[in-house]
Design a protein around this motif. Structure first.
Motif, mmCIF file in Angstrom:
data_model
loop_
_atom_site.group_PDB
_atom_site.id
_atom_site.type_symbol
_atom_site.label_atom_id
_atom_site.label_comp_id
_atom_site.label_asym_id
_atom_site.label_seq_id
_atom_site.Cartn_x
_atom_site.Cartn_y
_atom_site.Cartn_z
ATOM 1 N N TYR A 104 0.865 -1.175 0.000
ATOM 2 C CA TYR A 104 0.000 0.000 0.000
ATOM 3 C C TYR A 104 0.901 1.223 0.000
ATOM 4 O O TYR A 104 2.112 1.113 0.205
ATOM 5 N N CYS A 105 0.320 2.369 -0.196
ATOM 6 C CA CYS A 105 1.106 3.599 -0.171
ATOM 7 C C CYS A 105 1.366 3.965 1.298
ATOM 8 O O CYS A 105 0.420 4.124 2.066
ATOM 9 N N PRO A 106 2.633 4.095 1.704
ATOM 10 C CA PRO A 106 2.920 4.387 3.103
ATOM 11 C C PRO A 106 2.472 5.790 3.528
ATOM 12 O O PRO A 106 2.397 6.086 4.721
ATOM 13 N N SER A 107 2.154 6.628 2.548
ATOM 14 C CA SER A 107 1.733 7.975 2.898
ATOM 15 C C SER A 107 0.229 8.075 3.119
ATOM 16 O O SER A 107 -0.231 8.631 4.106
ATOM 17 N N CYS A 108 -0.566 7.500 2.189
ATOM 18 C CA CYS A 108 -2.022 7.667 2.326
ATOM 19 C C CYS A 108 -2.748 6.337 2.519
ATOM 20 O O CYS A 108 -3.963 6.323 2.709
ATOM 21 N N GLY A 109 -2.024 5.239 2.464
ATOM 22 C CA GLY A 109 -2.640 3.945 2.728
ATOM 23 C C GLY A 109 -3.327 3.318 1.525
ATOM 24 O O GLY A 109 -3.870 2.221 1.628
ATOM 25 N N TYR B 160 4.172 4.454 -8.346
ATOM 26 C CA TYR B 160 3.606 5.702 -7.836
ATOM 27 C C TYR B 160 2.223 5.418 -7.256
ATOM 28 O O TYR B 160 1.603 4.397 -7.569
ATOM 29 N N CYS B 161 1.767 6.337 -6.421
ATOM 30 C CA CYS B 161 0.436 6.223 -5.850
ATOM 31 C C CYS B 161 -0.461 7.174 -6.627
ATOM 32 O O CYS B 161 -0.147 8.359 -6.742
ATOM 33 N N SER B 162 -1.564 6.664 -7.153
ATOM 34 C CA SER B 162 -2.403 7.528 -7.981
ATOM 35 C C SER B 162 -3.254 8.468 -7.125
ATOM 36 O O SER B 162 -3.832 9.413 -7.627
ATOM 37 N N THR B 163 -3.289 8.234 -5.826
ATOM 38 C CA THR B 163 -4.062 9.135 -4.964
ATOM 39 C C THR B 163 -3.241 10.328 -4.491
ATOM 40 O O THR B 163 -3.671 11.465 -4.618
ATOM 41 N N CYS B 164 -2.050 10.060 -3.958
ATOM 42 C CA CYS B 164 -1.271 11.184 -3.395
ATOM 43 C C CYS B 164 -0.036 11.526 -4.228
ATOM 44 O O CYS B 164 0.718 12.427 -3.862
ATOM 45 N N SER B 165 0.203 10.779 -5.313
ATOM 46 C CA SER B 165 1.312 11.050 -6.246
ATOM 47 C C SER B 165 2.722 10.821 -5.698
ATOM 48 O O SER B 165 3.694 11.247 -6.311
HETATM 49 ZN ZN ZN Z 1 -0.616 7.618 -1.548
#
Ligand code: ZN
Length: 256
Positions: free
Chosen positions: A33-38, A55-60
């Motif tokens: 998962y994205c460690p920044s936004c989950g 890359y994370c498509s939610t928080c970039s």
């Molecule tokens: Zn994210």
């Protein structure tokens, strides 16, 4: 999060480095998962994009993946030295995932070093490749993670155990404020974080940190107010929830 690699994907490949790349990248794509936004899953960049792998498509947030068979060591081999330094100094480096796996293809450590912890000090130049090498004269680098402050090593999996996702997110996001700092002020905070890390107790005093004054003076020779600087950084670390003040020059590390 399933710690086993999908080894079926290796069918038909014989090169170990190719197999490792396929299995580790697939594992991150399927499990991380994205460690920044989950958010889950992370997305893969098209092959050979020079900057990052995921890359994370939610928080970039962007992530580069390095992996290694065996246990976690202090140095991680990376690409060209000059490219790495250039990326760090222009703030274009991605966050860095590091994954270690066992002989039986399962993950034993998976951590992220957020990009704000990358400074030229943690990049070690390697010897140029010999004249007989295909890329003679090429200079690679190692990342020295022993020189990264503890707050910059955020484990998602440690010794084959999953770390709670909320802890990962909190740890990752806690140090984002460093990204907005100038190189100089970030350098000071990171240095004081490392001093605090090397005090091997959870509670410590201002005097414990002042013991590093001489060492810091060697690095900041033109600064005659090292003690003031130390106090300022401790205050910032307190404000960001990394340390706790317990009064009268006493401090406590906050562990999640
Ligand atoms: Zn994210």
């Amino acid at each position: 999060m399933n710690l086993e690699f999908n080894t079926k994907l290796a069918d038909g490949y014989s090169s170990n480095s190719q197999i490792a790349r396929i299995l580790t990248e697939d594992w991150v794509k399927q499990n991380s998962y994205c460690p920044s936004c989950g958010c889950l899953p992370l997305n893969e960049f098209a092959n050979n994009r020079p900057v990052a792998d995921f890359y994370c498509s939610t928080c970039s947030e962007e992530f580069e993946l390095k992996s290694k068979n065996g246990t976690l060591t202090n140095t991680i081999t990376d690409g060209a030295y000059s490219t790495m330094i250039e990326r760090i100094t222009s703030n274009q480096n991605p966050n860095f995932f590091f994954l270690t796996y066992t002989k039986t293809w399962s993950v034993n450590n998976f951590l992220i070093i957020p990009k704000q912890f990358f400074t030229p000090e943690i990049i070690i130049k390697r010897k140029p490749l010999s004249d007989t090498a295909r890329r003679a004269g090429w200079v690679g680098c190692n990342i020295d993670i022993s020189n990264v402050a503890e707050a910059g090593k955020v484990f998602l999996v440690k010794d084959s155990k999953l770390i709670d996702r909320k802890i990962v997110e909190t740890s990752f996001n806690k140090t984002l404020f460093l990204r907005g700092k100038s190189t100089d002020s970030k350098g000071w905070i990171l240095d004081i974080m490392k001093c605090v890390d090397s005090i091997h107790k959870d509670s410590f005093t201002l005097d414990d940190v002042y013991k590093y004054e001489k060492k810091l003076k060697l690095k900041y020779q033109n600064n005659n107010f090292i003690k003031d600087k130390i106090r300022q950084q401790l205050q910032q670390l307190r404000d960001k929830g990394i340390l706790e003040f317990v009064g009268r020059g006493n401090y406590k590390k906050i562990s999640l």
